[in-house]
Write a protein that holds these residues in place. Structure first.
Motif, PDB file in Angstrom:
ATOM      1  N   PRO A 227       8.904 -36.289  38.055  1.00 19.09           N
ATOM      2  CA  PRO A 227       9.863 -35.316  38.596  1.00 19.09           C
ATOM      3  C   PRO A 227       9.830 -35.251  40.122  1.00 19.09           C
ATOM      4  O   PRO A 227      10.883 -35.085  40.758  1.00 19.09           O
ATOM      5  N   LEU A 228       8.649 -35.394  40.722  1.00 20.68           N
ATOM      6  CA  LEU A 228       8.566 -35.395  42.181  1.00 20.68           C
ATOM      7  C   LEU A 228       9.251 -36.640  42.741  1.00 20.68           C
ATOM      8  O   LEU A 228      10.000 -36.559  43.732  1.00 20.68           O
ATOM      9  N   SER A 229       9.017 -37.778  42.105  1.00 25.12           N
ATOM     10  CA  SER A 229       9.640 -39.020  42.560  1.00 25.12           C
ATOM     11  C   SER A 229      11.159 -38.935  42.485  1.00 25.12           C
ATOM     12  O   SER A 229      11.869 -39.438  43.363  1.00 25.12           O
ATOM     13  N   ASP A 230      11.666 -38.271  41.435  1.00 23.59           N
ATOM     14  CA  ASP A 230      13.118 -38.114  41.291  1.00 23.59           C
ATOM     15  C   ASP A 230      13.712 -37.308  42.446  1.00 23.59           C
ATOM     16  O   ASP A 230      14.900 -37.437  42.745  1.00 23.59           O
ATOM     17  N   LYS A 231      12.895 -36.481  43.082  1.00 27.38           N
ATOM     18  CA  LYS A 231      13.353 -35.683  44.223  1.00 27.38           C
ATOM     19  C   LYS A 231      13.025 -36.356  45.561  1.00 27.38           C
ATOM     20  O   LYS A 231      13.163 -35.740  46.617  1.00 27.38           O
ATOM     21  N   GLY A 232      12.540 -37.599  45.495  1.00 22.78           N
ATOM     22  CA  GLY A 232      12.232 -38.326  46.721  1.00 22.78           C
ATOM     23  C   GLY A 232      10.896 -37.933  47.333  1.00 22.78           C
ATOM     24  O   GLY A 232      10.670 -38.161  48.525  1.00 22.78           O
ATOM     25  N   ILE A 233      10.002 -37.364  46.525  1.00 24.47           N
ATOM     26  CA  ILE A 233       8.702 -36.912  47.031  1.00 24.47           C
ATOM     27  C   ILE A 233       7.615 -37.843  46.507  1.00 24.47           C
ATOM     28  O   ILE A 233       7.455 -38.018  45.298  1.00 24.47           O
ATOM     29  N   LEU A 234       6.896 -38.475  47.423  1.00 27.01           N
ATOM     30  CA  LEU A 234       5.816 -39.380  47.076  1.00 27.01           C
ATOM     31  C   LEU A 234       4.525 -38.584  46.895  1.00 27.01           C
ATOM     32  O   LEU A 234       4.175 -37.729  47.722  1.00 27.01           O
ATOM     33  N   LEU A 235       3.803 -38.844  45.824  1.00 24.81           N
ATOM     34  CA  LEU A 235       2.529 -38.188  45.565  1.00 24.81           C
ATOM     35  C   LEU A 235       1.399 -39.052  46.111  1.00 24.81           C
ATOM     36  O   LEU A 235       1.205 -40.190  45.688  1.00 24.81           O
ATOM     37  N   ASP A 236       0.650 -38.524  47.074  1.00 22.57           N
ATOM     38  CA  ASP A 236      -0.503 -39.212  47.659  1.00 22.57           C
ATOM     39  C   ASP A 236      -1.760 -38.510  47.148  1.00 22.57           C
ATOM     40  O   ASP A 236      -2.109 -37.420  47.608  1.00 22.57           O
ATOM     41  N   LEU A 237      -2.425 -39.129  46.175  1.00 23.11           N
ATOM     42  CA  LEU A 237      -3.545 -38.499  45.482  1.00 23.11           C
ATOM     43  C   LEU A 237      -4.856 -39.167  45.901  1.00 23.11           C
ATOM     44  O   LEU A 237      -5.006 -40.387  45.805  1.00 23.11           O
TER      45      LEU A 237
END
Length: 362
Positions: A227-237
């Protein structure tokens, strides 16, 4: 030597006098953390004699429930040669508590060994002042809370009364259904505010479902990565190896959900959500950051206040938000024994830093 010639003490005698007559309590421990010497203020602050304390483990000056963590910090100070601090409270004969700050440093000994020097500072008065200030701030916050509750519920139930009256007097079935639908939506908003207030006041009665913090993070973020990727948000974990930290799973998911919602509002055009977990001096540190609009310096001291909202400070923010999310987060983190701080700069994003203690039996 004439009667008027000054008597110069030897360096060893001078150091002994400095040690004995210092206003700060001081102790020295050997490589096994056994107390080898201490001064008079240390005896007074700990309420024991030199004979009672000398030869005992330094960890025994702390409450039993805190000794495991104290031992780990002592070993770190000795083995790494780093300074460290440790706080604990001791009961007094009057039934109150004495709050002590222990400042530690490595102490070189003969034979190439290293011990620890400890300086004890009584911070009881500072804690009392901080408690009074916290109570005063809480009273002010309660006034804000009461005003916010009255304002929001007055608007909601004023609308409900209008919708119901319209439904009762309208002869149009479609209009009546629309009025009843709006009534249902209003009561849902009221229920959400009530649930947030219950979480804020820690009166929802849920809890006890404990899980490891790392496990919760992995599961929660796995569910939200797409869902974050669909909003253009990259998750840096970035999850570093940490001790097992059992936390209330329900509360922790609430914390993460609120911080995630804030980050999404801050990055309507996309960005990076950074989640970093690492060991901390007295537990673990969890950092959740975004690359969004940031928070103005004048608003930083207020963001944990109930019903405080910036409304449009973050482009694309939810203007209908009543401003309880971060108040709930702060309360939940406090219930888990931790603290939360915020770092932000306009145009450079926001970072929430949560510190949580490691359980003594781990």
């Amino acid at each position: 030597m004439t009667p008027h010639d000054p008597i110069t003490p030897t360096p060893a005698d001078l150091y002994r006098r400095l040690f004995e007559h210092a206003s700060v309590a001081q102790l020295a421990a050997d490589a096994d953390f056994r107390i080898v010497c201490l001064n008079r203020p240390a005896c007074e602050i700990l309420g024991a004699s030199d004979a009672d304390l000398r030869g005992r483990a330094l960890t025994e000056i702390a409450p039993e429930s805190r000794r495991g963590l104290f031992d780990r910090i002592l070993r770190r100070a000795r083995d790494r040669g780093e300074g460290a601090q440790f706080e604990f409270a001791l009961p007094t004969p009057e039934g109150t508590q004495r709050h002590l700050l222990v400042i530690l440093s490595a102490l070189p000994l003969d034979g190439g060994q290293t011990g620890v020097a400890a300086y004890l500072i009584d911070e009881t008065q500072q804690h009392r002042i901080a408690d009074r200030l916290a109570r005063a701030q809480k009273s002010a916050s309660l006034g804000t809370l009461a005003a916010g509750v009255a304002h929001h519920f007055n608007n909601i139930f004023g609308g409900v009364a209008t919708f119901v009256d319209f439904a009762l007097t309208s002869g149009d079935a479609t209009a009546m259904r629309r009025a009843l639908q709006m009534t249902a939506e209003a009561t849902t908003r009221a229920a959400r505010i009530t649930q947030s207030l219950l979480s804020f006041a820690a009166q929802d009665g849920r809890g006890g479902d404990y899980a490891d913090l790392t496990e919760i993070l992995l599961t929660f973020l796995h569910l939200h990565e797409q869902p974050l990727s669909d909003k253009g948000i990259l998750l840096d974990l970035d999850l570093r190896p940490t001790p097992v930290v059992p936390v209330d799973a329900h509360r922790m998911r609430q914390v993460l959900a609120n911080l995630l919602s804030n980050a999404e509002d801050a990055m309507p055009d996309g960005g990076t959500l950074s989640v970093f977990l690492a060991p901390d001096e007295q537990g673990v540190r969890l950092t959740v950051g975004d690359t969004g609009a940031g928070i103005a310096p004048r608003n930083l001291p207020l963001i944990f206040e109930p019903f405080f909202t910036t409304k449009g400070l973050h482009a694309g923010g939810d203007r209908a938000n009543v401003g309880l999310g971060l108040s709930v987060v702060q309360g939940l983190v406090g219930e888990m024994g931790g603290t939360i701080d915020v770092e932000s700069e306009p145009g450079r994003g926001t970072r929430f830093v949560i510190t949580l203690p490691v359980r003594e039996d781990e």
